[in-house]
Design an enzyme around this catalytic site. Sequence first.
Site, PDB file in Angstrom:
ATOM      1  CG  LEU A  12     -44.810   9.606 -86.546  1.00 30.69           C
ATOM      2  CD1 LEU A  12     -44.937  11.058 -86.980  1.00 30.69           C
ATOM      3  CD2 LEU A  12     -44.224   8.767 -87.685  1.00 30.69           C
ATOM      4  CE  LYS A  78     -47.595   1.236 -73.292  1.00 29.33           C
ATOM      5  NZ  LYS A  78     -48.444   1.631 -72.258  1.00 29.33           N
ATOM      6  CB  SER A 131     -37.497  -9.064 -84.928  1.00 28.37           C
ATOM      7  OG  SER A 131     -36.352  -9.188 -84.104  1.00 28.37           O
ATOM      8  N   GLY A 133     -34.980  -4.306 -83.680  1.00 25.27           N
ATOM      9  CA  GLY A 133     -34.774  -3.079 -82.912  1.00 25.27           C
ATOM     10  C   GLY A 133     -34.780  -1.863 -83.813  1.00 25.27           C
ATOM     11  CE  LYS A 186     -40.484  -9.284 -83.006  1.00 22.92           C
ATOM     12  NZ  LYS A 186     -40.697  -8.816 -81.667  1.00 22.92           N
ATOM     13  CG  HIS A 189     -37.623 -13.556 -83.062  1.00 20.20           C
ATOM     14  ND1 HIS A 189     -37.562 -12.478 -82.193  1.00 20.20           N
ATOM     15  CD2 HIS A 189     -36.516 -13.478 -83.820  1.00 20.20           C
ATOM     16  CE1 HIS A 189     -36.458 -11.794 -82.429  1.00 20.20           C
ATOM     17  NE2 HIS A 189     -35.805 -12.374 -83.416  1.00 20.20           N
ATOM     18  CG  ASN A 190     -39.710 -11.219 -79.143  1.00 22.11           C
ATOM     19  OD1 ASN A 190     -39.359 -11.258 -80.318  1.00 22.11           O
ATOM     20  ND2 ASN A 190     -40.133 -10.120 -78.564  1.00 22.11           N
ATOM     21  CD  GLU A 193     -34.685 -10.886 -78.490  1.00 16.29           C
ATOM     22  OE1 GLU A 193     -35.296 -10.865 -79.577  1.00 16.29           O
ATOM     23  OE2 GLU A 193     -34.732  -9.949 -77.682  1.00 16.29           O
ATOM     24  NE  ARG A 290     -34.766 -12.048 -70.015  1.00 15.88           N
ATOM     25  CZ  ARG A 290     -34.950 -11.250 -71.049  1.00 15.88           C
ATOM     26  NH1 ARG A 290     -35.746 -10.201 -70.948  1.00 15.88           N
ATOM     27  NH2 ARG A 290     -34.360 -11.481 -72.205  1.00 15.88           N
ATOM     28  NE  ARG A 449     -52.177 -38.722 -63.033  1.00 16.54           N
ATOM     29  CZ  ARG A 449     -52.999 -39.079 -64.015  1.00 16.54           C
ATOM     30  NH1 ARG A 449     -52.688 -40.086 -64.804  1.00 16.54           N
ATOM     31  NH2 ARG A 449     -54.117 -38.422 -64.214  1.00 16.54           N
ATOM     32  CE1 TYR A 484     -64.219 -41.919 -57.220  1.00 18.63           C
ATOM     33  CE2 TYR A 484     -63.801 -44.048 -58.250  1.00 18.63           C
ATOM     34  CZ  TYR A 484     -63.400 -43.027 -57.402  1.00 18.63           C
ATOM     35  OH  TYR A 484     -62.211 -43.105 -56.764  1.00 18.63           O
TER      36      TYR A 484
HETATM   37  P1  2AM Z   1     -47.894   9.396 -78.785  1.00 14.77           P
HETATM   38  O1  2AM Z   1     -46.657   9.937 -79.453  1.00 14.77           O
HETATM   39  O2  2AM Z   1     -49.090  10.189 -79.072  1.00 14.77           O
HETATM   40  O3  2AM Z   1     -47.676   9.074 -77.337  1.00 14.77           O
HETATM   41  C1  2AM Z   1     -45.098   4.508 -79.050  1.00 14.77           C
HETATM   42  O4  2AM Z   1     -45.422   4.780 -77.730  1.00 14.77           O
HETATM   43  C2  2AM Z   1     -46.164   5.042 -79.992  1.00 14.77           C
HETATM   44  O5  2AM Z   1     -47.424   4.522 -79.588  1.00 14.77           O
HETATM   45  C3  2AM Z   1     -46.262   6.533 -80.031  1.00 14.77           C
HETATM   46  O6  2AM Z   1     -46.468   6.907 -81.350  1.00 14.77           O
HETATM   47  C4  2AM Z   1     -47.463   6.816 -79.160  1.00 14.77           C
HETATM   48  O7  2AM Z   1     -48.186   7.982 -79.499  1.00 14.77           O
HETATM   49  C5  2AM Z   1     -48.340   5.627 -79.475  1.00 14.77           C
HETATM   50  N1  2AM Z   1     -49.293   5.351 -78.416  1.00 14.77           N
HETATM   51  C6  2AM Z   1     -49.035   4.919 -77.161  1.00 14.77           C
HETATM   52  N2  2AM Z   1     -50.175   4.761 -76.469  1.00 14.77           N
HETATM   53  C7  2AM Z   1     -51.176   5.089 -77.306  1.00 14.77           C
HETATM   54  C8  2AM Z   1     -52.603   5.115 -77.190  1.00 14.77           C
HETATM   55  N3  2AM Z   1     -53.213   4.715 -76.062  1.00 14.77           N
HETATM   56  N4  2AM Z   1     -53.306   5.493 -78.262  1.00 14.77           N
HETATM   57  C9  2AM Z   1     -52.706   5.858 -79.393  1.00 14.77           C
HETATM   58  N5  2AM Z   1     -51.365   5.874 -79.577  1.00 14.77           N
HETATM   59  C10 2AM Z   1     -50.620   5.474 -78.552  1.00 14.77           C
END
Ligand code: 2AM
Length: 486
Positions: A12, A78, A131, A133, A186, A189-190, A193, A290, A449, A484
Site C-alpha cells: 500500500l 519493492k 508504467s 508513475g 518494461k 521502456h525504462n 525513457e 548520468r 586480431r 591450438y
Molecule cells: P511496508 O509498508 O510494510 O514497508 C513499498 O515499499 C511497499 O513494499 C510497501 O508496501 C512495503 O511494505 C513493501 N515492502 C518493502 N520491503 C518489503 C519486504 N522486505 N517485505 C514485504 N514488503 C515489503
Amino acid sequence: MEPTGDLALIGLAVMGQNLILNMNDKGYTVVAYNRTVSKVDEFLNDAAKGRKTILGAHSIEEMVRMLKKPRKIMLMVKAGKAVDDFIELLLPHLESGDCIIDGGNSHFPDTIRRTKYLESKGFLYIGTGVSGGEEGARRGPSIMPGGSPKAWPLVKDIFQATSAKTPDGAPCCEWVGENGAGHYVKMTHNGIEYGDMQLICEAYQLMKEGLGMTAGQMHTVFSEWNKGELDSYLIEITRDILAFKDADGQPLVEKILDTAGQKGTGKWTSVSSLDLGMPVTLIAEAVYARCVSAMKEERVNASKILKGPKAKEFKGSKTEFVEDIRQALLASKIVSYAQGFMLMREAAREYGWKLNYGAIALMWRGGCIIRSAFLGKIKEAFDTNPDLSNLLLDKYFESVIGTCQASWRKVVMTAVELGVPVPVFSTALAFFDSYRSARLPANLLQAQRDYFGAHTYERVDKPRGQFFHTNWTGTGGSVSSSTYTA
Ligand code: 2AM
C-alpha cells in the site's frame, strides 16, 4: 458468505493505493493488504474512505478468504527479496490455478525464475510492467503483462479496464509473452525513457550554453515542440518545468544540483544489450551521462584545469538553430527506438518469446512516461509490416531522418565546435552512419586480431565461413588460433 474480491493487492505505497482506487473505479472489488498491517486501516480510513468494495485484510489468511477463485493476488512491493518473501508466504494458502502477479520493477531473470517455480507447483504467475508513475496508476497506466499464458484470460478484463487508453480508445495493455517478457519490455521502456530524457537534456544544454537562452525562452520552444511531431509527456513536463519559478521568482530548474540518480533499469537494459550483442548505444550513453553527472566534485575540479572552446559564441540564426536542434532530437529519437526494438527482437530470439511489436508500441502510446504521438507512428510501421527488421527501414521514419539529417549533422558539429557535450545526439548519429555503411573498418580489426593472436579472418573474395590466417611477420608459424589454445 461467498467471497466477493476480484483481486487482492499487496503493497500500500502510493502506486499500490492508486491502482486499487483505479481498479475500484472500474467496478472491481479489490482486497487491500500490506506487510505493515496498520497501513491497511490507514488506507481504508483515508484514500479509500466510503468505498464499500475496497476490502481491508489484516492477515494473508483473511485476504485469501475474501477472494473469488481462481484467486488473483497482485504484489506492488519493492523489487527483489520482498517479492520472493511474499510468494513463500502466499503459497501455503493458495490452490492450483491461483495466480500471483508481480507489478513491481522486477529484473526479468527473476521473473523467468519465478514463473518456472510457480508453474512447477501448479500455480500461475504474471510479471507485469506498470508504467506511468503515481498519476498513471491512478488514472490509467501502461500495463505490460507476461508470464503464464493461462493467466492472461484471468486478468485481461481488469487490466485492460484499468490501463490507459490511446487517443483512439485502445487499451494500453496487451499480453506481451511468456515468463519474463513483460518485465523485459518494461525494462526496455525504462531504458528508452533514459534516452528520451537525455536527448531533451542535451537540447536544453545546447540552447542554454550554446545559444545563451533563458528558461523562459526555452519554455516557449518546448511549448511549440509539443504541438508537433515531438508531442509527448516528457516534452510537456519539460515545458512546464522550465516555466516553474522558485519562491524568489527565479526558474527552479537552475537551482537544482546537476547530479542524476538512477534506480537501475537503464543499466539493466544496457547490460542486456551487451549480453545479447545488440548495439543499443543511445541508452547506454544516456546511462553513462548520468554517471558522469554524478561525478560532480571531480567535474568542478576538472573545469578549472581543462580548457576548451568558450561557449556562448554561436554565430548564425538562433531561430534556425533551435529548429535544427528539434530535428536532431527527432532523428536521434528514431535511432533510439530503432535500437530498443532491435534489442527486444534479439531478446525474443534468445528467450523464445513471440513479441508483437505493434502491440508494444500501442501499450507505450498512452499512460507511460514515454507516451507520445511518435509511438503511434511506430505502431503504424509495425502494422504495415509486422516483420519489419529495423524501424530505420520503415518508409515514414526513413523519410523523417532524410529530412532531419542535415540539421542533425549541423547540431552535432556545432556542439563539438562550442564544446557543449552531446553524447546521445552524437552516438545516435554515429550509429546511423555505421548502420548505413556497407563496409566498416572491421577488416583492419580482423587483420590486427589475426596479426597478434592468429584469430583468422574471412575474405571478401571467398565464400563466408572459410577462415584464413596469414603469417604477417614472416616469423612464427602459420598455425591459426583455432588449431591450438594459447
Ligand atoms: P511496508 O509498508 O510494510 O514497508 C513499498 O515499499 C511497499 O513494499 C510497501 O508496501 C512495503 O511494505 C513493501 N515492502 C518493502 N520491503 C518489503 C519486504 N522486505 N517485505 C514485504 N514488503 C515489503
